[in-house]
Design a protein around this motif. Structure first.
Motif, PDB file in Angstrom:
ATOM      1  N   MET A   1       0.847  -1.176   0.000  1.00  0.00           N
ATOM      2  CA  MET A   1       0.000   0.000   0.000  1.00  0.00           C
ATOM      3  C   MET A   1       0.890   1.235   0.000  1.00  0.00           C
ATOM      4  SD  MET A   1      -2.904   0.861   2.789  1.00  0.00           S
ATOM      5  CE  MET A   1      -3.942   2.241   2.535  1.00  0.00           C
ATOM      6  N   LEU A   2       0.709   2.089  -0.978  1.00  0.00           N
ATOM      7  CA  LEU A   2       1.472   3.326  -1.082  1.00  0.00           C
ATOM      8  C   LEU A   2       0.895   4.360  -0.117  1.00  0.00           C
ATOM      9  CD1 LEU A   2       3.570   5.134  -2.517  1.00  0.00           C
ATOM     10  CD2 LEU A   2       1.734   5.758  -4.097  1.00  0.00           C
ATOM     11  N   ILE A   3       1.760   4.880   0.731  1.00  0.00           N
ATOM     12  CA  ILE A   3       1.333   5.900   1.681  1.00  0.00           C
ATOM     13  C   ILE A   3       2.154   7.148   1.399  1.00  0.00           C
ATOM     14  CG2 ILE A   3       1.170   6.546   4.102  1.00  0.00           C
ATOM     15  CD1 ILE A   3       0.864   3.579   4.727  1.00  0.00           C
ATOM     16  N   THR A   4       1.483   8.184   0.923  1.00  0.00           N
ATOM     17  CA  THR A   4       2.157   9.432   0.579  1.00  0.00           C
ATOM     18  C   THR A   4       2.509  10.206   1.850  1.00  0.00           C
ATOM     19  OG1 THR A   4       0.066  10.607   0.393  1.00  0.00           O
ATOM     20  CG2 THR A   4       0.931   9.591  -1.625  1.00  0.00           C
ATOM     21  N   HIS A   5       3.345  11.206   1.685  1.00  0.00           N
ATOM     22  CA  HIS A   5       3.790  12.015   2.814  1.00  0.00           C
ATOM     23  C   HIS A   5       2.610  12.633   3.575  1.00  0.00           C
ATOM     24  CE1 HIS A   5       6.041  14.862   5.226  1.00  0.00           C
ATOM     25  NE2 HIS A   5       5.229  15.793   4.781  1.00  0.00           N
ATOM     26  N   ALA A  83     -16.517   0.942  10.318  1.00  0.00           N
ATOM     27  CA  ALA A  83     -15.465   1.948  10.162  1.00  0.00           C
ATOM     28  C   ALA A  83     -15.809   2.898   9.026  1.00  0.00           C
ATOM     29  CB  ALA A  83     -14.112   1.281   9.915  1.00  0.00           C
ATOM     30  N   ALA A  84     -16.288   2.351   7.911  1.00  0.00           N
ATOM     31  CA  ALA A  84     -16.646   3.177   6.755  1.00  0.00           C
ATOM     32  C   ALA A  84     -17.766   4.151   7.104  1.00  0.00           C
ATOM     33  CB  ALA A  84     -17.054   2.295   5.579  1.00  0.00           C
ATOM     34  N   SER A  85     -18.753   3.679   7.819  1.00  0.00           N
ATOM     35  CA  SER A  85     -19.866   4.543   8.209  1.00  0.00           C
ATOM     36  C   SER A  85     -19.377   5.708   9.072  1.00  0.00           C
ATOM     37  CB  SER A  85     -20.915   3.722   8.960  1.00  0.00           C
ATOM     38  OG  SER A  85     -21.942   4.549   9.446  1.00  0.00           O
ATOM     39  N   LEU A  86     -18.529   5.406  10.044  1.00  0.00           N
ATOM     40  CA  LEU A  86     -18.002   6.453  10.921  1.00  0.00           C
ATOM     41  C   LEU A  86     -17.147   7.448  10.144  1.00  0.00           C
ATOM     42  CD1 LEU A  86     -17.040   4.133  13.879  1.00  0.00           C
ATOM     43  CD2 LEU A  86     -18.728   5.985  13.995  1.00  0.00           C
ATOM     44  N   ILE A  87     -16.295   6.942   9.265  1.00  0.00           N
ATOM     45  CA  ILE A  87     -15.434   7.811   8.466  1.00  0.00           C
ATOM     46  C   ILE A  87     -16.273   8.674   7.535  1.00  0.00           C
ATOM     47  CG2 ILE A  87     -13.668   7.841   6.654  1.00  0.00           C
ATOM     48  CD1 ILE A  87     -12.510   5.284   8.053  1.00  0.00           C
ATOM     49  N   ALA A 132      -9.714   6.341   5.538  1.00  0.00           N
ATOM     50  CA  ALA A 132     -10.556   5.784   4.472  1.00  0.00           C
ATOM     51  C   ALA A 132      -9.725   4.965   3.493  1.00  0.00           C
ATOM     52  CB  ALA A 132     -11.292   6.904   3.737  1.00  0.00           C
ATOM     53  N   PHE A 133      -8.511   5.414   3.201  1.00  0.00           N
ATOM     54  CA  PHE A 133      -7.654   4.674   2.282  1.00  0.00           C
ATOM     55  C   PHE A 133      -7.402   3.256   2.781  1.00  0.00           C
ATOM     56  CE2 PHE A 133      -5.777   9.043   1.220  1.00  0.00           C
ATOM     57  CZ  PHE A 133      -6.691   9.239   0.197  1.00  0.00           C
ATOM     58  N   PHE A 134      -7.316   3.074   4.095  1.00  0.00           N
ATOM     59  CA  PHE A 134      -7.105   1.738   4.656  1.00  0.00           C
ATOM     60  C   PHE A 134      -8.345   0.868   4.493  1.00  0.00           C
ATOM     61  CE2 PHE A 134      -3.529   3.876   6.343  1.00  0.00           C
ATOM     62  CZ  PHE A 134      -2.564   2.897   6.496  1.00  0.00           C
ATOM     63  N   VAL A 135      -9.507   1.448   4.686  1.00  0.00           N
ATOM     64  CA  VAL A 135     -10.749   0.684   4.508  1.00  0.00           C
ATOM     65  C   VAL A 135     -10.908   0.294   3.040  1.00  0.00           C
ATOM     66  CG1 VAL A 135     -13.268   0.753   4.707  1.00  0.00           C
ATOM     67  CG2 VAL A 135     -11.853   1.743   6.517  1.00  0.00           C
ATOM     68  N   GLY A 138      -8.923  -2.593   1.982  1.00  0.00           N
ATOM     69  CA  GLY A 138      -9.175  -3.832   2.713  1.00  0.00           C
ATOM     70  C   GLY A 138      -8.187  -4.033   3.851  1.00  0.00           C
ATOM     71  N   GLU A 139      -7.669  -2.945   4.383  1.00  0.00           N
ATOM     72  CA  GLU A 139      -6.633  -2.996   5.411  1.00  0.00           C
ATOM     73  C   GLU A 139      -7.084  -2.374   6.737  1.00  0.00           C
ATOM     74  OE1 GLU A 139      -3.745  -4.469   5.019  1.00  0.00           O
ATOM     75  OE2 GLU A 139      -3.623  -4.717   2.846  1.00  0.00           O
ATOM     76  N   GLN A 140      -8.372  -2.362   7.001  1.00  0.00           N
ATOM     77  CA  GLN A 140      -8.896  -1.736   8.212  1.00  0.00           C
ATOM     78  C   GLN A 140      -8.312  -2.372   9.475  1.00  0.00           C
ATOM     79  OE1 GLN A 140     -12.187  -3.164   9.930  1.00  0.00           O
ATOM     80  NE2 GLN A 140     -11.995  -1.652  11.534  1.00  0.00           N
ATOM     81  N   GLU A 141      -7.927  -3.641   9.410  1.00  0.00           N
ATOM     82  CA  GLU A 141      -7.366  -4.309  10.591  1.00  0.00           C
ATOM     83  C   GLU A 141      -6.003  -3.733  10.984  1.00  0.00           C
ATOM     84  OE1 GLU A 141      -5.616  -6.570   7.161  1.00  0.00           O
ATOM     85  OE2 GLU A 141      -7.633  -5.881   7.620  1.00  0.00           O
TER      86      GLU A 141
END
Length: 190
Positions: A1-5, A83-87, A132-135, A138-141
């Protein structure tokens, strides 16, 4: 997963914000709230180099604490739909206006908050989108709490194999490994 600055900065901010909450492994050994005064919020804004924030007030402090509570719920969410609903609620409440920017020597990146947004809306939008990018991936865990029994600090597991268990391997992880080693030695000796 690419995580920008900018996403990494937002992740660091949201983790630190969640960890200011009472009884969530906050800075004080007693689990007290470490975001109580406007001065605490000013320190947080300065430490995280949050751009476009003017003079802060008690109203900002209350709003950021409310956003923090919602982020605590995201880290406690049992599944991606929750998580998606809260975000979604956080980001929508911030009135997002995504725009490209290249300020302060950083290359092009996206700000999700509207120009002139309050610090609470800024955090809700930018940090909400980072989570949101994690959800989406598929990386919410990877949004976790420390597994040390006396620590519940939040962290984002960025290890390749999703194996990080402690907020800090040098403190919580090492302390538990030493305790387990001593227990094994005591059992073997005795």
């Amino acid at each position: 997963m690419l995580i920008t600055h900018d996403t990494r900065c937002a992740l660091d901010a949201v983790v630190d914000l969640v960890n200011t909450a009472p009884d969530e492994g906050a800075e004080g050994a007693d689990g007290s709230d470490s975001l109580v005064l406007v001065a605490d919020l000013q320190d947080f804004v300065r430490e995280h180099d949050i751009s476009g924030v003017g003079a802060l007030t008690d109203r900002d402090l209350s709003a950021v604490r409310a956003v923090r509570d919602r982020f605590c719920q995201v880290f406690a969410a049992e599944d991606a739909p929750r998580a998606a609903s809260l975000i979604n609620e956080l980001v929508a409440s911030a009135g997002t206006t995504p725009q490209l920017t290249d300020h302060d020597g950083f290359d092009w990146h996206v700000h999700y908050f509207a120009p002139g947004a309050s610090v609470a809306d800024h955090l809700a939008a930018d940090c909400g989108m980072a989570l949101a990018f994690f959800v989406v991936a598929g990386e919410q865990e990877r949004l976790r709490r420390c597994e040390a029994p006396d620590c519940r600090r939040a962290f984002v597991d960025l290890s390749r194999n999703r194996s990080r268990r402690y907020c800090d391997s040098r403190t919580c992880g090492n302390r538990l490994h030493v305790a387990a080693y001593r227990a094994r030695r005591k059992e073997a000796a005795g």
